[in-house]
Design an enzyme around this catalytic site. Structure first.
Site, PDB file in Angstrom:
ATOM      1  N   HIS A  18       0.937  -1.318   0.010  1.00 22.95           N
ATOM      2  CA  HIS A  18       0.123  -0.014   0.147  1.00 22.95           C
ATOM      3  C   HIS A  18       0.723   1.322  -0.089  1.00 22.95           C
ATOM      4  CE1 HIS A  18      -4.227   0.723   0.054  1.00 22.95           C
ATOM      5  NE2 HIS A  18      -4.021   1.789   0.930  1.00 22.95           N
TER       6      HIS A  18
ATOM      7  N   ARG B 271       1.097   2.807  -3.457  1.00 28.77           N
ATOM      8  CA  ARG B 271      -0.283   3.714  -3.746  1.00 28.77           C
ATOM      9  C   ARG B 271      -0.028   4.977  -2.957  1.00 28.77           C
ATOM     10  NH1 ARG B 271      -5.563   3.258  -4.767  1.00 28.77           N
ATOM     11  NH2 ARG B 271      -7.220   4.073  -3.143  1.00 28.77           N
TER      12      ARG B 271
ATOM     13  N   HIS C  18     -11.137   6.936  -4.617  1.00 30.01           N
ATOM     14  CA  HIS C  18     -11.817   7.282  -3.521  1.00 30.01           C
ATOM     15  C   HIS C  18     -13.283   7.820  -3.565  1.00 30.01           C
ATOM     16  CE1 HIS C  18      -7.754   8.074  -1.272  1.00 30.01           C
ATOM     17  NE2 HIS C  18      -8.008   6.749  -1.641  1.00 30.01           N
TER      18      HIS C  18
END
Length: 302
Positions: free
Chosen positions: A248, A251, A274
């Site tokens: 992650h 990201r 999102h």
């Protein structure tokens, strides 16, 4: 209503009404299962319809001794959502969590890698690494490049399909949380590394259920989340990087580097998938020096 039935109905609600993924549903269910175990272990004769605040408080106190404030807040939030569902279905009229306050927690800023960190991690990949005749080095390079260059979640990466690659148009189709789809730009370098891997992949005996999956293990099956974490961990250890790095992190770094180079927050939100802009706004707090540079450059009174 018994606890097991309430939990089963709640999971159906999360899947059908909320459209959540399997992983999200399991995360929502985890704390409810812990509450059920607590009730069974202590032989408490109470159903989800009549359980009161006092019993829930005792449970939270018993498990919170080993939890940090952020985990405590997640526990309380998960239980509150469950009982809100029971109210929504007219099984209850009140939520036993209404009078229970969550601990105050600071906003956690994501860890990020510098561009040189990412370059060093990619350079550390052994491109000659083969296992059972499959070049896993080329696969791993394509994986890390895709995580960083497209800002994907691990679940999105392992589910990426060949039919989702639109290289001529410069995009890939990504299926995110709640099976929501979005198109994410993909650069030529990442396209090149994926194509190198696909050429290798074409010589693997692919398992029937993975025919359209991009990244495979040496047996021709879909990779697991744990495997992506293992690949990342081995690279971090190999480079001696003293940072807390997970898949992650790529990201987070993707979003931070875009923001630092002047990308619009709304565009970053769309690429990350999102649902709310407030989730993306956390990146505004990562590099305050970048915000100062913008003020000095554009404000007339500086």
């Amino acid at each position: 209503m018994k606890w097991e039935q309430a939990l089963t109905d709640y999971k159906h609600y999360l899947r059908i009404e909320r459209g959540l993924s399997k992983n999200s549903i399991e995360n929502y269910s985890y704390d409810i299962k812990k509450l059920i175990l607590y009730i069974e272990t202590h032989a408490i004769k109470v159903s989800p319809i009549i359980i009161d605040t006092h019993t829930v408080k005792d449970f939270i106190y018993s498990v919170s001794k080993s939890l940090n404030p952020r985990s405590q807040a997640r526990l309380i939030s998960g239980l509150r959502n469950f009982f809100d569902y029971l109210i929504f279905e007219n099984y209850r009229t009140t939520n036993p969590l209404d009078l229970i306050e969550s601990p105050r927690i600071g906003r956690k800023l994501p860890d990020t890698l510098s561009i040189s960190d990412i370059d060093n991690l990619i350079k550390a990949i052994d491109l000659s690494h083969h296992y059972n005749g499959v070049n896993l080095g080329e696969r791993n390079r394509a994986i890390i490049e895709t995580l960083y260059s497209c800002g994907l979640r691990v679940s999105e990466l392992i589910e990426l399909k060949i039919s989702d690659l639109f290289f001529e148009e410069g995009f890939i189709k990504v299926t995110g949380k709640g099976d929501k789809q979005r198109f994410v730009p993909i650069g030529e370098t990442t396209q090149k590394f994926i194509n190198i891997w696909i050429a290798i992949r074409n010589h693997i005996d692919v398992q029937p259920h993975s025919k359209d999956i991009v990244f495979l293990n040496y047996k021709g099956g879909k990779l697991t989340r744990a495997m992506i974490f293992t690949i990342t961990k081995q690279l971090v250890e190999k480079t001696g990087l003293h940072k807390n790095v997970s898949p992650h992190t790529f990201r987070h770094s993707f979003a931070t580097h875009l923001l630092e180079n002047g990308a619009d927050l709304r565009a970053i939100q769309m690429m990350l998938g999102h649902e709310s802009i407030t989730t993306t706004e956390i990146y505004m707090h990562v590099d305050r020096s970048h915000l100062s540079d913008i003020l000095n450059k554009y404000h007339p009174r500086t």
